[in-house]
Design an enzyme around this catalytic site. Structure first.
Site, PDB file in Angstrom:
ATOM      1  N   SER A 132      -7.809  16.721  -0.017  1.00  0.00           N
ATOM      2  CA  SER A 132      -7.555  16.207  -1.362  1.00  0.00           C
ATOM      3  C   SER A 132      -8.395  17.030  -2.328  1.00  0.00           C
ATOM      4  CB  SER A 132      -8.001  14.733  -1.425  1.00  0.00           C
ATOM      5  OG  SER A 132      -8.082  14.296  -2.773  1.00  0.00           O
ATOM      6  N   TYR A 145     -13.601   7.519   0.911  1.00  0.00           N
ATOM      7  CA  TYR A 145     -12.404   8.358   0.841  1.00  0.00           C
ATOM      8  C   TYR A 145     -12.789   9.816   0.595  1.00  0.00           C
ATOM      9  CZ  TYR A 145      -7.919  10.271  -0.622  1.00  0.00           C
ATOM     10  OH  TYR A 145      -6.786  11.054  -0.708  1.00  0.00           O
TER      11      TYR A 145
HETATM   12  N1  LIG Z   1      -1.345  10.508  -3.642  1.00  0.00           N
HETATM   13  C1  LIG Z   1      -2.417  11.214  -3.964  1.00  0.00           C
HETATM   14  O1  LIG Z   1      -2.839  11.250  -5.135  1.00  0.00           O
HETATM   15  C2  LIG Z   1      -3.133  12.014  -2.903  1.00  0.00           C
HETATM   16  C3  LIG Z   1      -4.068  12.969  -3.324  1.00  0.00           C
HETATM   17  C4  LIG Z   1      -4.750  13.697  -2.379  1.00  0.00           C
HETATM   18  C5  LIG Z   1      -4.506  13.489  -1.021  1.00  0.00           C
HETATM   19  N2  LIG Z   1      -3.588  12.569  -0.647  1.00  0.00           N
HETATM   20  C6  LIG Z   1      -3.392  12.361   0.796  1.00  0.00           C
HETATM   21  O2  LIG Z   1      -2.021  12.456   1.124  1.00  0.00           O
HETATM   22  C7  LIG Z   1      -1.762  11.646   2.269  1.00  0.00           C
HETATM   23  C8  LIG Z   1      -0.539  10.775   2.003  1.00  0.00           C
HETATM   24  O3  LIG Z   1      -0.857   9.856   0.967  1.00  0.00           O
HETATM   25  P1  LIG Z   1       0.248   9.262  -0.037  1.00  0.00           P
HETATM   26  O4  LIG Z   1      -0.261   9.455  -1.392  1.00  0.00           O
HETATM   27  O5  LIG Z   1       1.569   9.745   0.336  1.00  0.00           O
HETATM   28  O6  LIG Z   1       0.085   7.687   0.247  1.00  0.00           O
HETATM   29  P2  LIG Z   1       1.013   6.637   1.012  1.00  0.00           P
HETATM   30  O7  LIG Z   1       2.373   6.615   0.424  1.00  0.00           O
HETATM   31  O8  LIG Z   1       0.217   5.374   1.039  1.00  0.00           O
HETATM   32  O9  LIG Z   1       1.138   7.250   2.485  1.00  0.00           O
HETATM   33  C9  LIG Z   1       0.158   7.046   3.453  1.00  0.00           C
HETATM   34  C10 LIG Z   1       0.789   7.255   4.810  1.00  0.00           C
HETATM   35  O10 LIG Z   1      -0.262   7.120   5.798  1.00  0.00           O
HETATM   36  C11 LIG Z   1       0.213   6.280   6.809  1.00  0.00           C
HETATM   37  N3  LIG Z   1      -0.889   5.584   7.457  1.00  0.00           N
HETATM   38  C12 LIG Z   1      -1.866   4.834   6.891  1.00  0.00           C
HETATM   39  N4  LIG Z   1      -2.649   4.311   7.868  1.00  0.00           N
HETATM   40  C13 LIG Z   1      -2.145   4.748   9.044  1.00  0.00           C
HETATM   41  C14 LIG Z   1      -2.487   4.541  10.404  1.00  0.00           C
HETATM   42  N5  LIG Z   1      -3.533   3.756  10.763  1.00  0.00           N
HETATM   43  N6  LIG Z   1      -1.764   5.141  11.372  1.00  0.00           N
HETATM   44  C15 LIG Z   1      -0.694   5.921  11.034  1.00  0.00           C
HETATM   45  N7  LIG Z   1      -0.307   6.161   9.771  1.00  0.00           N
HETATM   46  C16 LIG Z   1      -1.034   5.556   8.790  1.00  0.00           C
HETATM   47  C17 LIG Z   1       1.179   5.312   6.140  1.00  0.00           C
HETATM   48  O11 LIG Z   1       2.121   4.833   7.085  1.00  0.00           O
HETATM   49  P3  LIG Z   1       2.131   3.348   7.720  1.00  0.00           P
HETATM   50  O12 LIG Z   1       1.597   2.402   6.709  1.00  0.00           O
HETATM   51  O13 LIG Z   1       3.582   3.162   8.058  1.00  0.00           O
HETATM   52  O14 LIG Z   1       1.271   3.464   8.943  1.00  0.00           O
HETATM   53  C18 LIG Z   1       1.869   6.232   5.124  1.00  0.00           C
HETATM   54  O15 LIG Z   1       2.963   6.869   5.738  1.00  0.00           O
HETATM   55  C19 LIG Z   1      -3.046  10.864   2.541  1.00  0.00           C
HETATM   56  O16 LIG Z   1      -3.787  11.504   3.563  1.00  0.00           O
HETATM   57  C20 LIG Z   1      -3.787  10.959   1.225  1.00  0.00           C
HETATM   58  O17 LIG Z   1      -5.184  10.847   1.379  1.00  0.00           O
HETATM   59  C21 LIG Z   1      -2.878  11.831  -1.550  1.00  0.00           C
END
Ligand SMILES: NC(=O)c1ccc[n+]([C@@H]2O[C@H](COP(=O)([O-])OP(=O)(O)OC[C@H]3O[C@@H](n4cnc5c(N)ncnc54)[C@H](OP(=O)(O)O)[C@@H]3O)[C@@H](O)[C@H]2O)c1
Length: 248
Positions: A132, A145
């Site tokens: 991130s 985080y």
């Molecule tokens: N959105 C942002 O601003 C941002 C910025 C920087 C980095 N990121 C990173 O991008 C990635 C995706 O985030 P997103 O923004 O797309 O959020 P999101 O829509 O909440 O997606 C998170 C994903 O992680 C999965 N997950 C959570 N806990 C899990 C577990 N115990 N086992 C397996 N899967 C799990 C969820 O699936 P289930 O609930 O079905 O398990 C979901 O598919 C994350 O690593 C996040 O830190 C996001």
């Protein structure tokens, strides 16, 4: 990683960035297997495999299911992650700290460990980790985080060095703030990058350079390079404004 011919497992593709990347890679010609705890909710034109990255047995089961059906697996993207605010003045925050480390850092390592032997045996493969912009300047509202994402960055650097010469590539995807439901109750700001724009730019970067060390869209560069740009303290101050949510 050739976005037109790869077979890619994405744990964390049931929503948000993972799901959008799964769709984009499928559209580009790759075969995608989407993972997560809630895959049963998905109705997509790609395979799904249930996985909880906090549970070693679940990760091993998912690995076996993926490789039984897709022995040609060529890439894994460790997308699973959670982001939860913590008030460090209240020791009760520790449960969130543990869950965050278990999911974001140990979960990443469990998945990497599960698939590395397969890639080494093939003498080829791509591991994409997901950090991130907040790995580079922390967001003080979500201390664990930011710590886990900084750790994912550091771990990815070591992993790449250890796998050098094996044919296995390690790339770190570094998203800026992207409009998803990552943070429950959401503090997604109006300036968050639209999800479609982020995925389009990231996939275009991969199409141009299939073996990058880092995948950095323009929007994340101020955070990624804050230290060298001399803007770190200014950005940390700006990100600290969100502590108002804790009643400060
Ligand atoms: N959105 C942002 O601003 C941002 C910025 C920087 C980095 N990121 C990173 O991008 C990635 C995706 O985030 P997103 O923004 O797309 O959020 P999101 O829509 O909440 O997606 C998170 C994903 O992680 C999965 N997950 C959570 N806990 C899990 C577990 N115990 N086992 C397996 N899967 C799990 C969820 O699936 P289930 O609930 O079905 O398990 C979901 O598919 C994350 O690593 C996040 O830190 C996001």
């Amino acid at each position: 990683m050739d976005i037109t011919t790869s077979t890619v497992f994405i744990p964390g593709a049931t929503s948000g960035i993972g799901l959008a990347i799964a769709r984009a890679l499928t559209e580009a010609g790759s075969r995608v297997i989407a993972g997560g705890r809630s895959v049963s909710r998905l109705s997509e034109p790609f395979d799904t495999v249930e996985i909880d990255v906090t549970d070693a047995a679940s990760v091993a089961r998912a690995r076996d299911r993926v490789l039984d059906k897709h022995p040609d697996l060529s890439a894994v993207i460790t997308m699973s992650g959670i982001m939860v605010p913590e008030d460090l003045r209240d020791p009760a925050h520790f449960a969130t700290t543990e869950r965050t480390i278990d999911t974001n850092l140990l979960g990443t390592i469990r998945v990497v460990d599960a698939f590395t032997p397969h890639f080494l045996q093939r003498g080829a493969g791509t591991i994409v980790t997901v950090s991130s912009g907040l790995a580079y300047v922390p967001f003080p509202l979500t201390p664990a985080y930011g710590a886990t994402k900084a750790a994912v960055h550091s771990y990815s650097e070591s992993l790449r060095q250890q796998l050098a010469g094996t044919g296995v590539e390690v790339a770190e995807l570094i998203p800026p703030e992207v409009a998803t439901e990552l943070m429950p109750g959401g503090t997604t700001s109006p300036t968050a990058m639209p999800l479609a724009d982020f995925v389009r730019e990231s996939v275009a970067l991969l199409a141009t350079d299939p073996t990058p060390h880092e995948i950095t869209v323009d929007r994340v560069k101020p955070l990624r390079h804050a230290v060298t740009d001399g803007t770190y303290h200014q950005l940390l101050g700006a990100l600290s404004q969100a502590l108002a949510a804790l009643g400060r």
